[in-house]
Design a protein around this motif. Structure first.
Motif, PDB file in Angstrom:
ATOM      1  N   PRO A 111      -7.824 -35.535  10.140  1.00  9.31           N
ATOM      2  CA  PRO A 111      -8.931 -34.891  10.863  1.00  9.31           C
ATOM      3  C   PRO A 111      -8.442 -34.067  12.057  1.00  9.31           C
ATOM      4  CG  PRO A 111      -8.895 -37.265  11.256  1.00  9.31           C
ATOM      5  CD  PRO A 111      -7.940 -36.999  10.136  1.00  9.31           C
ATOM      6  N   ASN A 112      -7.216 -34.309  12.510  1.00  9.79           N
ATOM      7  CA  ASN A 112      -6.693 -33.545  13.648  1.00  9.79           C
ATOM      8  C   ASN A 112      -5.909 -32.309  13.213  1.00  9.79           C
ATOM      9  OD1 ASN A 112      -7.766 -35.382  15.498  1.00  9.79           O
ATOM     10  ND2 ASN A 112      -6.038 -36.767  15.161  1.00  9.79           N
ATOM     11  N   ASP A 113      -5.902 -32.056  11.924  1.00 12.13           N
ATOM     12  CA  ASP A 113      -5.145 -30.910  11.397  1.00 12.13           C
ATOM     13  C   ASP A 113      -6.007 -30.013  10.521  1.00 12.13           C
ATOM     14  OD1 ASP A 113      -2.060 -31.411  12.088  1.00 12.13           O
ATOM     15  OD2 ASP A 113      -3.076 -33.318  11.774  1.00 12.13           O
ATOM     16  N   ILE A 114      -7.274 -29.853  10.893  1.00 11.88           N
ATOM     17  CA  ILE A 114      -8.156 -29.022  10.070  1.00 11.88           C
ATOM     18  C   ILE A 114      -8.616 -27.758  10.793  1.00 11.88           C
ATOM     19  CG2 ILE A 114      -8.984 -30.833   8.511  1.00 11.88           C
ATOM     20  CD1 ILE A 114     -11.446 -31.108  10.241  1.00 11.88           C
ATOM     21  N   ALA A 115      -7.968 -27.446  11.910  1.00 13.44           N
ATOM     22  CA  ALA A 115      -8.378 -26.268  12.691  1.00 13.44           C
ATOM     23  C   ALA A 115      -8.374 -24.998  11.833  1.00 13.44           C
ATOM     24  CB  ALA A 115      -7.478 -26.095  13.899  1.00 13.44           C
ATOM     25  N   ASP A 116      -7.313 -24.810  11.041  1.00 10.25           N
ATOM     26  CA  ASP A 116      -7.278 -23.610  10.195  1.00 10.25           C
ATOM     27  C   ASP A 116      -7.333 -23.977   8.707  1.00 10.25           C
ATOM     28  OD1 ASP A 116      -4.851 -24.760  10.151  1.00 10.25           O
ATOM     29  OD2 ASP A 116      -3.727 -23.027  10.927  1.00 10.25           O
ATOM     30  N   TYR A 117      -8.127 -25.003   8.442  1.00  7.54           N
ATOM     31  CA  TYR A 117      -8.281 -25.520   7.079  1.00  7.54           C
ATOM     32  C   TYR A 117      -8.957 -24.505   6.138  1.00  7.54           C
ATOM     33  CZ  TYR A 117     -11.188 -27.898   3.583  1.00  7.54           C
ATOM     34  OH  TYR A 117     -11.850 -28.242   2.444  1.00  7.54           O
ATOM     35  N   LYS A 118      -8.425 -24.418   4.924  1.00  5.60           N
ATOM     36  CA  LYS A 118      -9.051 -23.585   3.894  1.00  5.60           C
ATOM     37  C   LYS A 118      -9.269 -24.451   2.655  1.00  5.60           C
ATOM     38  CE  LYS A 118      -5.471 -20.677   3.923  1.00  5.60           C
ATOM     39  NZ  LYS A 118      -4.720 -21.474   4.902  1.00  5.60           N
ATOM     40  N   GLY A 164      -9.324 -39.059   7.330  1.00  5.08           N
ATOM     41  CA  GLY A 164     -10.334 -39.844   8.037  1.00  5.08           C
ATOM     42  C   GLY A 164     -11.085 -39.042   9.065  1.00  5.08           C
ATOM     43  N   LEU A 165     -11.424 -39.726  10.157  1.00  6.97           N
ATOM     44  CA  LEU A 165     -12.227 -39.113  11.216  1.00  6.97           C
ATOM     45  C   LEU A 165     -11.609 -39.436  12.569  1.00  6.97           C
ATOM     46  CD1 LEU A 165     -15.804 -40.263  10.019  1.00  6.97           C
ATOM     47  CD2 LEU A 165     -14.679 -38.070   9.517  1.00  6.97           C
ATOM     48  N   ASP A 166     -11.615 -38.464  13.460  1.00  7.30           N
ATOM     49  CA  ASP A 166     -11.085 -38.684  14.811  1.00  7.30           C
ATOM     50  C   ASP A 166     -11.968 -37.983  15.828  1.00  7.30           C
ATOM     51  OD1 ASP A 166      -9.633 -38.676  17.234  1.00  7.30           O
ATOM     52  OD2 ASP A 166      -7.743 -38.916  16.131  1.00  7.30           O
ATOM     53  N   TYR A 167     -12.866 -38.757  16.465  1.00  3.68           N
ATOM     54  CA  TYR A 167     -13.772 -38.182  17.463  1.00  3.68           C
ATOM     55  C   TYR A 167     -13.196 -38.320  18.880  1.00  3.68           C
ATOM     56  CZ  TYR A 167     -17.195 -38.508  13.624  1.00  3.68           C
ATOM     57  OH  TYR A 167     -17.850 -38.416  12.423  1.00  3.68           O
ATOM     58  N   ASP A 185     -18.725 -32.472  11.219  1.00  2.87           N
ATOM     59  CA  ASP A 185     -19.182 -32.243   9.840  1.00  2.87           C
ATOM     60  C   ASP A 185     -18.034 -31.819   8.935  1.00  2.87           C
ATOM     61  OD1 ASP A 185     -21.735 -32.984  10.353  1.00  2.87           O
ATOM     62  OD2 ASP A 185     -22.457 -30.937  10.743  1.00  2.87           O
ATOM     63  N   LEU A 186     -17.168 -30.953   9.473  1.00  2.00           N
ATOM     64  CA  LEU A 186     -16.009 -30.522   8.685  1.00  2.00           C
ATOM     65  C   LEU A 186     -15.064 -31.712   8.440  1.00  2.00           C
ATOM     66  CD1 LEU A 186     -14.468 -28.204   7.313  1.00  2.00           C
ATOM     67  CD2 LEU A 186     -13.319 -27.772   9.495  1.00  2.00           C
ATOM     68  N   GLN A 187     -14.865 -32.537   9.450  1.00  4.99           N
ATOM     69  CA  GLN A 187     -14.022 -33.732   9.273  1.00  4.99           C
ATOM     70  C   GLN A 187     -14.541 -34.595   8.119  1.00  4.99           C
ATOM     71  OE1 GLN A 187     -12.839 -36.146  12.651  1.00  4.99           O
ATOM     72  NE2 GLN A 187     -13.186 -34.465  14.087  1.00  4.99           N
ATOM     73  N   LYS A 188     -15.864 -34.782   8.124  1.00  9.21           N
ATOM     74  CA  LYS A 188     -16.463 -35.624   7.069  1.00  9.21           C
ATOM     75  C   LYS A 188     -16.268 -34.993   5.694  1.00  9.21           C
ATOM     76  CE  LYS A 188     -20.081 -37.519  10.015  1.00  9.21           C
ATOM     77  NZ  LYS A 188     -21.515 -37.474  10.335  1.00  9.21           N
ATOM     78  N   GLU A 189     -16.470 -33.688   5.634  1.00 11.87           N
ATOM     79  CA  GLU A 189     -16.342 -32.975   4.354  1.00 11.87           C
ATOM     80  C   GLU A 189     -14.910 -33.088   3.796  1.00 11.87           C
ATOM     81  OE1 GLU A 189     -17.571 -28.794   4.619  1.00 11.87           O
ATOM     82  OE2 GLU A 189     -16.031 -28.349   3.113  1.00 11.87           O
ATOM     83  N   VAL A 190     -13.927 -32.876   4.677  1.00 13.26           N
ATOM     84  CA  VAL A 190     -12.522 -32.913   4.236  1.00 13.26           C
ATOM     85  C   VAL A 190     -12.121 -34.345   3.839  1.00 13.26           C
ATOM     86  CG1 VAL A 190     -10.136 -32.416   4.929  1.00 13.26           C
ATOM     87  CG2 VAL A 190     -11.972 -30.873   5.621  1.00 13.26           C
ATOM     88  N   PHE A 191     -12.632 -35.314   4.571  1.00 12.02           N
ATOM     89  CA  PHE A 191     -12.370 -36.724   4.267  1.00 12.02           C
ATOM     90  C   PHE A 191     -12.909 -37.060   2.868  1.00 12.02           C
ATOM     91  CE2 PHE A 191     -13.466 -41.336   5.815  1.00 12.02           C
ATOM     92  CZ  PHE A 191     -12.391 -41.847   5.123  1.00 12.02           C
ATOM     93  N   ILE A 192     -14.176 -36.731   2.639  1.00 12.62           N
ATOM     94  CA  ILE A 192     -14.810 -37.063   1.355  1.00 12.62           C
ATOM     95  C   ILE A 192     -14.106 -36.338   0.197  1.00 12.62           C
ATOM     96  CG2 ILE A 192     -16.952 -36.870  -0.008  1.00 12.62           C
ATOM     97  CD1 ILE A 192     -18.454 -37.316   2.716  1.00 12.62           C
ATOM     98  N   SER A 193     -13.778 -35.060   0.402  1.00 16.13           N
ATOM     99  CA  SER A 193     -13.093 -34.315  -0.672  1.00 16.13           C
ATOM    100  C   SER A 193     -11.769 -34.975  -1.034  1.00 16.13           C
ATOM    101  CB  SER A 193     -12.796 -32.881  -0.242  1.00 16.13           C
ATOM    102  OG  SER A 193     -13.977 -32.228   0.098  1.00 16.13           O
TER     103      SER A 193
END
Ligand code: NI
Length: 254
Positions: A65-72, A95-98, A106-114
């Motif tokens: 979750p801490n490496d999705i800044a430039d996620y595609k 996972g998730l890191d708040y 929302d993006l964290q959740k999406e990437v986690f679930i995928s």
């Protein structure tokens, strides 16, 4: 005594200068297996490279979750392809890191679930990173069945998380904070986790245990986690080493 470090990052730049020397020393010290965790596309690739050049090392691949800044979206296809490499034993850390990132929940959740879906497709367990996001993490796990279960890496000392995580069939991996004097409920949490659900890790180069807190961590220090757990469970350090070794082989199907 042989030890299994279930989670470390020798793909981190802090090991750039002396990686090979350190890995030799680690093996000689009795850490005869370790899992090198990916956390981004690049680090997942280097985790595989390191695993492929050392018999005793395995790897995970995933986007944290801490490496999705430039996620595609295409990145996930690449993670899926990398995950087919023979020494990849799990999808993680995901996972998730708040704590570090509150702005893109929302993006964290999406990437986690995928990535849970990728793990299910490839019959792999997952390695979960969760920080200040206990209830959202549990909700996702309750709504998205993980076929091969997985591990809560670097166990956060949260009673609800550990209780619910165990109910869902997950393993709990203990890291350096287990030994910190300010981890006041560590003994309570360690007592909650049955021996057959327990793993140990260093999360190197981060989170050095006492007595090396603040210094660069490496897998030789995993014995301090085993020792701390042994004290609380009234067992020998060697017994915890053996139990966690077998548990780690089992969850990662090594
Ligand atoms: Ni990690």
């Amino acid at each position: 005594m042989e030890l299994f470090d279930s989670h470390a990052h020798y793909n981190d730049e802090k090991f750039e200068e002396d990686r090979e020397e350190i890995l030799k020393e680690i093996y000689k010290s009795g850490v005869t297996k370790l899992v090198n965790a990916g956390y981004s596309l690049e680090s997942s690739k280097s985790a595989i490279q390191i695993a492929n050049s050392h018999d005793f090392i395995y790897s995970t691949v995933g986007i944290s979750p801490n490496d999705i800044a430039d996620y595609k979206k295409e990145d996930l296809k690449e993670i899926e392809n990398l995950a087919k490499s023979p020494k990849v034993v799990a999808i993680g850390e995901i996972g998730l890191d708040y704590y570090w990132n509150k702005e893109n929940k929302d993006l964290q959740k999406e990437v986690f679930i995928s990535q849970i879906e990728i793990a299910n497709k490839l019959n792999l367990p997952i390695v979960i990173h969760t920080r200040e996001a206990v209830y959202d993490t549990l909700e996702i796990l309750k709504n998205n069945n993980c076929n091969k279960k997985g591990i809560f890496h670097c166990c956060p000392f949260n009673v609800d998380l550990v209780r619910e995580g165990l109910k869902l069939g997950f393993y709990i991996s203990f890291a350096g904070p287990t030994t910190f004097k300010n981890s006041k409920n560590a003994p309570e949490i360690i007592k909650m986790v049955p021996l057959d659900k327990m793993l140990i890790e260093t999360d190197s180069p981060y989170l050095s245990p006492e007595p090396f807190r603040g210094k660069r961590n490496d897998s030789r220090n995993v014995k301090y986690i085993a020792e701390k757990i042994a004290n609380i469970k009234n067992l020998l350090t060697e017994e915890i080493a053996e139990i966690t070794y077998q548990n780690t082989l089992k969850i990662f199907k090594i």
